[in-house]
Design a protein around this motif. Structure first.
Motif, PDB file in Angstrom:
ATOM      1  N   ASN A 238       0.831  -1.204   0.000  1.00 36.32           N
ATOM      2  CA  ASN A 238       0.000   0.000   0.000  1.00 36.32           C
ATOM      3  C   ASN A 238       0.866   1.254   0.000  1.00 36.32           C
ATOM      4  OD1 ASN A 238      -2.062  -1.841   0.184  1.00 36.32           O
ATOM      5  ND2 ASN A 238      -3.053  -0.917   1.953  1.00 36.32           N
ATOM      6  N   LEU A 239       1.959   1.226   0.776  1.00 40.49           N
ATOM      7  CA  LEU A 239       2.882   2.354   0.786  1.00 40.49           C
ATOM      8  C   LEU A 239       3.609   2.439  -0.554  1.00 40.49           C
ATOM      9  CD1 LEU A 239       5.335   3.177   3.719  1.00 40.49           C
ATOM     10  CD2 LEU A 239       5.948   3.514   1.329  1.00 40.49           C
ATOM     11  N   ALA A 240       4.102   1.301  -1.044  1.00 43.82           N
ATOM     12  CA  ALA A 240       4.854   1.275  -2.304  1.00 43.82           C
ATOM     13  C   ALA A 240       3.991   1.750  -3.477  1.00 43.82           C
ATOM     14  CB  ALA A 240       5.377  -0.129  -2.575  1.00 43.82           C
ATOM     15  N   LYS A 241       2.729   1.341  -3.478  1.00 43.20           N
ATOM     16  CA  LYS A 241       1.828   1.726  -4.571  1.00 43.20           C
ATOM     17  C   LYS A 241       1.564   3.223  -4.566  1.00 43.20           C
ATOM     18  CE  LYS A 241      -2.566   0.329  -6.691  1.00 43.20           C
ATOM     19  NZ  LYS A 241      -3.733  -0.573  -6.553  1.00 43.20           N
ATOM     20  N   ASN A 242       1.367   3.791  -3.375  1.00 43.86           N
ATOM     21  CA  ASN A 242       1.151   5.227  -3.241  1.00 43.86           C
ATOM     22  C   ASN A 242       2.342   5.991  -3.809  1.00 43.86           C
ATOM     23  OD1 ASN A 242       1.515   7.878  -1.948  1.00 43.86           O
ATOM     24  ND2 ASN A 242      -0.256   7.366  -0.697  1.00 43.86           N
ATOM     25  N   VAL A 243       3.557   5.587  -3.407  1.00 41.14           N
ATOM     26  CA  VAL A 243       4.769   6.259  -3.875  1.00 41.14           C
ATOM     27  C   VAL A 243       4.949   6.051  -5.377  1.00 41.14           C
ATOM     28  CG1 VAL A 243       7.287   6.293  -3.702  1.00 41.14           C
ATOM     29  CG2 VAL A 243       5.895   6.120  -1.635  1.00 41.14           C
ATOM     30  N   MET A 244       4.729   4.826  -5.859  1.00 36.58           N
ATOM     31  CA  MET A 244       4.878   4.533  -7.281  1.00 36.58           C
ATOM     32  C   MET A 244       3.971   5.424  -8.128  1.00 36.58           C
ATOM     33  SD  MET A 244       4.026   0.983  -9.357  1.00 36.58           S
ATOM     34  CE  MET A 244       2.243   1.243  -9.187  1.00 36.58           C
ATOM     35  N   ASN A 245       2.710   5.553  -7.726  1.00 37.08           N
ATOM     36  CA  ASN A 245       1.774   6.369  -8.508  1.00 37.08           C
ATOM     37  C   ASN A 245       2.227   7.818  -8.581  1.00 37.08           C
ATOM     38  OD1 ASN A 245       0.138   4.165  -8.996  1.00 37.08           O
ATOM     39  ND2 ASN A 245      -1.234   4.563  -7.291  1.00 37.08           N
ATOM     40  N   GLN A 246       2.764   8.338  -7.467  1.00 33.62           N
ATOM     41  CA  GLN A 246       3.232   9.724  -7.487  1.00 33.62           C
ATOM     42  C   GLN A 246       4.489   9.882  -8.343  1.00 33.62           C
ATOM     43  OE1 GLN A 246       2.923  12.378  -4.126  1.00 33.62           O
ATOM     44  NE2 GLN A 246       2.181  10.715  -2.826  1.00 33.62           N
ATOM     45  N   LEU A 247       5.376   8.896  -8.289  1.00 38.70           N
ATOM     46  CA  LEU A 247       6.589   8.970  -9.111  1.00 38.70           C
ATOM     47  C   LEU A 247       6.248   8.919 -10.593  1.00 38.70           C
ATOM     48  CD1 LEU A 247       9.043   6.669  -7.097  1.00 38.70           C
ATOM     49  CD2 LEU A 247       9.068   9.164  -7.247  1.00 38.70           C
ATOM     50  N   ILE A 248       5.287   8.069 -10.958  1.00 37.92           N
ATOM     51  CA  ILE A 248       4.894   7.976 -12.358  1.00 37.92           C
ATOM     52  C   ILE A 248       4.207   9.253 -12.820  1.00 37.92           C
ATOM     53  CG2 ILE A 248       3.328   6.780 -13.951  1.00 37.92           C
ATOM     54  CD1 ILE A 248       3.905   4.210 -12.370  1.00 37.92           C
ATOM     55  N   GLU A 249       3.377   9.807 -11.930  1.00 36.08           N
ATOM     56  CA  GLU A 249       2.597  10.985 -12.297  1.00 36.08           C
ATOM     57  C   GLU A 249       3.418  12.276 -12.264  1.00 36.08           C
ATOM     58  OE1 GLU A 249      -1.557  13.232 -10.889  1.00 36.08           O
ATOM     59  OE2 GLU A 249      -0.974  11.309 -10.020  1.00 36.08           O
ATOM     60  N   HIS A 250       4.271  12.425 -11.224  1.00 35.06           N
ATOM     61  CA  HIS A 250       4.972  13.696 -11.024  1.00 35.06           C
ATOM     62  C   HIS A 250       6.494  13.593 -11.119  1.00 35.06           C
ATOM     63  CE1 HIS A 250       1.118  15.232  -9.686  1.00 35.06           C
ATOM     64  NE2 HIS A 250       1.064  14.330  -8.720  1.00 35.06           N
ATOM     65  N   GLY A 251       7.040  12.370 -11.025  1.00 35.70           N
ATOM     66  CA  GLY A 251       8.488  12.215 -11.007  1.00 35.70           C
ATOM     67  C   GLY A 251       9.091  12.380  -9.636  1.00 35.70           C
ATOM     68  N   SER A 252       8.279  12.786  -8.661  1.00 37.94           N
ATOM     69  CA  SER A 252       8.732  12.942  -7.279  1.00 37.94           C
ATOM     70  C   SER A 252       7.530  12.718  -6.370  1.00 37.94           C
ATOM     71  CB  SER A 252       9.333  14.333  -7.045  1.00 37.94           C
ATOM     72  OG  SER A 252       8.358  15.337  -7.273  1.00 37.94           O
ATOM     73  N   VAL A 253       7.776  12.675  -5.064  1.00 39.04           N
ATOM     74  CA  VAL A 253       6.713  12.450  -4.094  1.00 39.04           C
ATOM     75  C   VAL A 253       6.452  13.740  -3.331  1.00 39.04           C
ATOM     76  CG1 VAL A 253       6.002  11.160  -2.045  1.00 39.04           C
ATOM     77  CG2 VAL A 253       7.284  10.019  -3.849  1.00 39.04           C
ATOM     78  N   GLN A 254       5.194  14.141  -3.298  1.00 35.31           N
ATOM     79  CA  GLN A 254       4.807  15.328  -2.558  1.00 35.31           C
ATOM     80  C   GLN A 254       4.328  14.896  -1.176  1.00 35.31           C
ATOM     81  OE1 GLN A 254       1.598  17.673  -4.240  1.00 35.31           O
ATOM     82  NE2 GLN A 254       2.656  19.567  -3.719  1.00 35.31           N
ATOM     83  N   ARG A 255       5.076  15.281  -0.146  1.00 31.08           N
ATOM     84  CA  ARG A 255       4.765  14.864   1.214  1.00 31.08           C
ATOM     85  C   ARG A 255       3.629  15.687   1.812  1.00 31.08           C
ATOM     86  NH1 ARG A 255       6.936  10.227   0.892  1.00 31.08           N
ATOM     87  NH2 ARG A 255       9.152  10.232   0.521  1.00 31.08           N
TER      88      ARG A 255
END
Length: 449
Positions: A238-255
């Protein structure tokens, strides 16, 4: 009287033996192993491959004392890890950030021995997740299970390439959930603990349940020897999927952030606040104009749950908030003056890296600067420009700066934030720079000429 049916995870349709056959995980593994890949990276490294001085070679003062040149000859280093295909149509592969960090080239080898150059879509050091992309036909992807459904005692299987041994399978159980090890200082940790053997090279591989669904990404171990002793940790899907989706969408993670500092409840503090339990996060400060301030949170509030999910301590609060989507509204369960109440808070965005060293000064090229981290703020350091990352081969690194350093003054003039740092560097021009730096619990001066 009929007995209740067993949970779905306890039923093993993929591994049910035929009449006269022995129980085996082989049928399930035949379906899952093609989705687990071997990852090899090459990177440039400075200095001899086996320097007798070890990590001291990274210290510029050490090199100067012994007359060792700052610019060491480059060599090619190699690293091997694992990854998991999670989207066959688009060729997305999840792995650990530490497997591909600072890689010059990344290659992915499939179970059928096909090898492909991989594109790095994005990486997130704070959760140790990275996403790659390969262009290949006939890929097999693993379905991602809801890791919230995992229970201690569930059977799991780890698949990866420990010590370069491709497609190695080990089995065990879930030994613990929501583990925070402190291995990744300042990171977001919510590990699955397992006794399924995880060794060097397993990083980034697959932790699957007995249905062949991905439940975690093996990340690290606790060991005095460096080998497996039955205490391994995996990042839940669940954590990995959340981060993966943000990386694919934005290239980085917005905290996400709400704008509080706090601490854990000790038995003494729980008694002082007339609480029956030490579970919860004690708010010590609410930052002005933050989402928490606007929602009415106050110092001395004890946050016990987020959206109905209990909060064990302040670290868990930070983890849960940091992984929420910016703009979401969450409901916090709060104890204030002994009374229970709920507070709704809109998640704000953490401040991201706002400047590169190259944009500030050629002498700081290779570093990225931002505001002090949450951990630094909790330690009382709220002002300064923090080095979020630094290339060890860069001019900034050769000055003696390190990741995590906080520049609090330049040429004896205080630095409140990155904008201040930029102004101080502009004032100095090409002249010498006397940097006052906070490093961990201490401080030092660095002179750059």
């Amino acid at each position: 009287m009929s007995s209740a049916p067993e949970p779905a995870q306890a039923q093993l349709p993929a591994v049910a033996p035929q009449q006269g056959a022995l129980p085996s995980l082989a049928p399930m593994l035949k379906q899952t192993m093609p989705a687990v890949v071997n990852i090899s990276v090459t990177m440039s490294a400075q200095g001899p491959a086996n320097s007798p001085f070890g990590p001291f070679m990274d210290d510029p003062m050490f090199r100067r004392f012994f007359g060792i040149p700052d610019q060491q000859p480059e060599r090619e280093a190699q690293s091997i890890g694992s990854g998991v295909i999670v989207d066959a149509a688009n060729g997305y592969v999840i792995t650990n950030n530490h497997v591909v960090d600072k890689a010059d080239t990344i290659k992915v080898r499939l179970n059928d021995d096909r090898e492909f150059d991989a594109e790095l879509i994005g990486k997130d050091p704070d959760t140790d997740i990275a996403v790659l992309k390969i262009k290949a036909d006939d890929l097999v992807a693993l379905p991602m299970a809801d890791s919230e459904q995992l229970q201690v005692g569930d059977f799991v299987v780890a698949i990866g390439s420990p010590f370069g041994l491709r497609q190695t399978v080990t089995s065990g159980i879930v030994s613990g959930l929501s583990r925070q090890t402190g291995i990744s200082e300042g990171g977001y940790e919510d590990f699955i603990q397992t006794d399924a053997s995880i060794n060097p090279g397993n990083s980034g591989g697959a932790l699957v349940n007995l249905r062949g669904e991905l439940v975690g990404i093996p990340s690290n171990i606790l060991s005095r020897s460096g080998g497996n002793i039955g205490i391994g940790f995996a990042i839940p899907t669940n954590l990995a999927k959340n981060v993966m989706n943000q990386l694919i969408e934005h290239g980085s993670v917005q905290r996400g952030r709400i704008g509080v500092t706090g601490q854990n409840l000790t038995p003494e503090l729980a008694k002082a606040f007339d609480l029956e339990s030490t579970r919860g996060a004690l708010v010590t400060q609410v930052l002005p104009d933050s989402p928490a301030d606007k929602a009415g949170l106050k110092a001395e509030d004890i946050i016990t749950a987020i959206n109905g999910k209990s909060v064990r301590d302040f670290s868990e609060l930070r983890n849960q908030v940091g992984l929420l989507r910016v703009g979401d509204t969450v409901e916090l369960a709060v104890i204030r003056s002994g009374k229970k109440q709920t507070v709704k808070v809109k998640i704000g965005a953490s401040e991201e890296v706002v400047a590169t060293g190259q944009a500030l000064s050629p002498r700081l090229e290779g570093a990225e600067f931002g505001p002090p981290s949450d951990a630094a703020r909790q330690a009382g350091i709220e002002k300064g420009a923090m080095i979020k990352s630094i290339d060890p081969r860069s001019p900034a690194a050769r000055t003696g700066l390190r990741e995590g350093d906080i520049i609090i003054a330049v040429n004896r003039r205080a630095v409140a934030d990155v904008a201040d740092l930029q102004a101080r560097l502009k004032e100095a021009g090409d002249g010498e720079l006397l940097l006052h730096v906070r490093r961990g619990p201490g401080a030092l001066f660095l002179l750059i000429q």
